[in-house]
Design a protein around this motif. Structure first.
Motif, PDB file in Angstrom:
ATOM      1  N   SER A  31     -44.434 -49.146  -5.646  1.00 27.72           N
ATOM      2  CA  SER A  31     -43.629 -50.341  -5.893  1.00 27.72           C
ATOM      3  C   SER A  31     -42.875 -50.664  -4.611  1.00 27.72           C
ATOM      4  CB  SER A  31     -42.635 -50.119  -7.039  1.00 27.72           C
ATOM      5  OG  SER A  31     -41.722 -49.079  -6.712  1.00 27.72           O
ATOM      6  N   GLN A  33     -39.220 -52.879  -3.124  1.00 29.92           N
ATOM      7  CA  GLN A  33     -37.981 -53.592  -3.444  1.00 29.92           C
ATOM      8  C   GLN A  33     -37.533 -54.433  -2.249  1.00 29.92           C
ATOM      9  OE1 GLN A  33     -35.401 -50.279  -4.367  1.00 29.92           O
ATOM     10  NE2 GLN A  33     -37.092 -49.339  -5.498  1.00 29.92           N
ATOM     11  N   TYR A  35     -33.883 -56.133  -0.764  1.00 28.62           N
ATOM     12  CA  TYR A  35     -32.429 -56.162  -0.831  1.00 28.62           C
ATOM     13  C   TYR A  35     -31.912 -57.209   0.152  1.00 28.62           C
ATOM     14  CZ  TYR A  35     -32.644 -51.553  -3.114  1.00 28.62           C
ATOM     15  OH  TYR A  35     -32.905 -50.511  -3.969  1.00 28.62           O
TER      16      TYR A  35
ATOM     17  N   MET B  31     -28.154 -38.748  -9.066  1.00 31.23           N
ATOM     18  CA  MET B  31     -28.399 -38.757  -7.628  1.00 31.23           C
ATOM     19  C   MET B  31     -27.406 -39.688  -6.942  1.00 31.23           C
ATOM     20  SD  MET B  31     -31.203 -36.903  -7.400  1.00 31.23           S
ATOM     21  CE  MET B  31     -31.883 -37.336  -5.811  1.00 31.23           C
ATOM     22  N   PHE B  33     -26.457 -40.911  -2.788  1.00 35.28           N
ATOM     23  CA  PHE B  33     -26.997 -40.894  -1.434  1.00 35.28           C
ATOM     24  C   PHE B  33     -25.932 -41.390  -0.453  1.00 35.28           C
ATOM     25  CE2 PHE B  33     -31.328 -40.353  -2.933  1.00 35.28           C
ATOM     26  CZ  PHE B  33     -31.305 -40.946  -4.180  1.00 35.28           C
ATOM     27  N   TYR B  35     -25.609 -42.987   3.456  1.00 36.64           N
ATOM     28  CA  TYR B  35     -26.352 -43.612   4.544  1.00 36.64           C
ATOM     29  C   TYR B  35     -25.415 -43.946   5.697  1.00 36.64           C
ATOM     30  CZ  TYR B  35     -30.188 -44.663   1.243  1.00 36.64           C
ATOM     31  OH  TYR B  35     -31.215 -44.594   0.327  1.00 36.64           O
ATOM     32  N   LEU B  43     -30.849 -49.039   7.348  1.00 37.44           N
ATOM     33  CA  LEU B  43     -30.117 -47.874   6.855  1.00 37.44           C
ATOM     34  C   LEU B  43     -30.814 -46.590   7.284  1.00 37.44           C
ATOM     35  CD1 LEU B  43     -29.517 -49.024   3.171  1.00 37.44           C
ATOM     36  CD2 LEU B  43     -28.175 -49.540   5.198  1.00 37.44           C
ATOM     37  N   LEU B  45     -30.743 -42.579   6.125  1.00 40.26           N
ATOM     38  CA  LEU B  45     -30.260 -41.652   5.116  1.00 40.26           C
ATOM     39  C   LEU B  45     -29.684 -40.410   5.781  1.00 40.26           C
ATOM     40  CD1 LEU B  45     -30.042 -40.984   2.063  1.00 40.26           C
ATOM     41  CD2 LEU B  45     -32.309 -39.910   2.261  1.00 40.26           C
ATOM     42  N   TYR B 101     -38.353 -46.918 -10.699  1.00 41.84           N
ATOM     43  CA  TYR B 101     -38.740 -47.352  -9.364  1.00 41.84           C
ATOM     44  C   TYR B 101     -37.767 -46.936  -8.266  1.00 41.84           C
ATOM     45  CZ  TYR B 101     -41.581 -50.188 -12.443  1.00 41.84           C
ATOM     46  OH  TYR B 101     -42.424 -50.597 -13.432  1.00 41.84           O
ATOM     47  N   ASN B 102     -36.864 -46.014  -8.574  1.00 44.48           N
ATOM     48  CA  ASN B 102     -35.901 -45.500  -7.579  1.00 44.48           C
ATOM     49  C   ASN B 102     -35.043 -46.589  -6.971  1.00 44.48           C
ATOM     50  OD1 ASN B 102     -37.196 -43.125  -8.111  1.00 44.48           O
ATOM     51  ND2 ASN B 102     -37.717 -42.636  -6.006  1.00 44.48           N
ATOM     52  N   GLU B 103     -34.768 -47.649  -7.717  1.00 44.78           N
ATOM     53  CA  GLU B 103     -33.878 -48.690  -7.205  1.00 44.78           C
ATOM     54  C   GLU B 103     -32.493 -48.096  -6.986  1.00 44.78           C
ATOM     55  OE1 GLU B 103     -34.525 -50.840 -10.642  1.00 44.78           O
ATOM     56  OE2 GLU B 103     -36.101 -52.133  -9.857  1.00 44.78           O
ATOM     57  N   GLN B 104     -31.804 -48.572  -5.967  1.00 47.74           N
ATOM     58  CA  GLN B 104     -30.488 -48.045  -5.671  1.00 47.74           C
ATOM     59  C   GLN B 104     -29.432 -49.142  -5.685  1.00 47.74           C
ATOM     60  OE1 GLN B 104     -30.413 -45.524  -2.164  1.00 47.74           O
ATOM     61  NE2 GLN B 104     -32.141 -44.316  -2.892  1.00 47.74           N
ATOM     62  N   PHE B 105     -28.207 -48.709  -6.009  1.00 50.10           N
ATOM     63  CA  PHE B 105     -27.052 -49.602  -6.044  1.00 50.10           C
ATOM     64  C   PHE B 105     -26.012 -49.042  -5.084  1.00 50.10           C
ATOM     65  CE2 PHE B 105     -28.773 -52.109  -9.354  1.00 50.10           C
ATOM     66  CZ  PHE B 105     -29.564 -51.242 -10.077  1.00 50.10           C
ATOM     67  N   PHE B 106     -25.475 -49.936  -4.265  1.00 50.10           N
ATOM     68  CA  PHE B 106     -24.667 -49.520  -3.126  1.00 50.10           C
ATOM     69  C   PHE B 106     -23.190 -49.854  -3.270  1.00 50.10           C
ATOM     70  CE2 PHE B 106     -27.734 -48.189   0.071  1.00 50.10           C
ATOM     71  CZ  PHE B 106     -28.909 -48.641  -0.481  1.00 50.10           C
ATOM     72  N   GLY B 107     -22.374 -49.004  -2.665  1.00 50.42           N
ATOM     73  CA  GLY B 107     -20.983 -49.339  -2.478  1.00 50.42           C
ATOM     74  C   GLY B 107     -20.834 -50.350  -1.351  1.00 50.42           C
TER      75      GLY B 107
END
Lengths: 111, 115
Positions: A31, A33, A35, B31, B33, B35, B43, B45, B101-107
């Motif tokens: 998949s 993504q 951003y 989890m 992370f 960065y 980014l 990691l 899908y390992n989507e990530q949400f960021f600060g």
């Protein structure tokens, strides 16, 4: 090594123009993504594409996943100043919980 | 999606000192992370932080320089130790979503300047 190369690196356009950003790899991904990151903020997820050849639309933004799932594109129609930001593609790293991020495309839309 | 806050939002520090960055999530997550990001660039990691275990560091990053704590499922800290001007950067924490899908949400990030 899984890499995601984005092009162009920088894009500076006038309001109302169309543009396309590309995200390419030699690896196949399950998949992908996209951003967008505005100055002073963290990246915000726009869309996830999953199926080869898939096309998703988000208002004036059109995202496509390549048939072979190695590449993707983001097309913006009639760009507006609010579209200004850093666009990042990302894909899951094989067999881990991590994401691989693309090299990024900085977009500036002038009024 | 999770709501993530970071403290401080920015800081200016002297060479040789250390800064601890806090990341708070409004829900329990497995989890987290950390960065690093040069302004306008992509980014990189630093490490993955799981609750109850040692953080896993990426190549080029070591625990002595970037110690991480993960005391519970909603909080983590990253310390940038013995800072030099090369550590000037934006530091971001993120969490994984619940999709497959390992989507990530960021600060919102912490902008660090080292003099």
């Amino acid at each position: 090594t899984q890499l995601l190369e984005q092009s162009p690196q920088f894009l500076s356009i006038q309001e109302g123009e169309n543009l396309t950003v590309y995200c390419n790899s030699s690896s196949v991904f399950s998949s992908l993504q996209w951003y967008r990151q505005e100055p002073g903020e963290g990246p915000v997820l726009l869309v996830t594409v999953v199926t080869g050849g898939e096309v998703k639309k988000l208002k004036r933004l059109t995202f496509q996943f390549g048939d072979a799932r190695k590449d993707s594109s983001l097309h913006i129609t009639a760009a507006q100043p609010g579209d200004t930001g850093l666009y990042l593609c990302a894909a899951p790293s094989y067999n881990t919980d991590k994401l691989i991020f693309g090299t990024g495309t900085r977009l500036q839309v002038f009024p | 999606s999770a709501v993530i806050s970071q403290k401080p939002s920015r800081d200016i520090c002297q060479r040789g000192t250390s800064l601890t960055i806090q990341c708070q999530v409004d829900s329990q997550v497995t989890m987290m992370f950390w960065y690093r990001q040069q302004p306008g660039q992509s980014l990189t990691l630093i490490a993955t932080a799981n609750q109850g275990s040692e953080a896993t560091y990426e190549s080029g990053f070591v625990i002595d320089k970037f110690p991480i704590s993960r005391p519970n499922l909603t909080f983590s800290t990253l310390t940038v130790s013995n800072m030099s001007p090369e550590d000037s950067s934006i530091y971001l924490c993120s969490v994984s979503g619940t999709s497959a899908y390992n989507e990530q949400f960021f600060g919102p990030g912490t902008r660090l300047t080292v003099l």
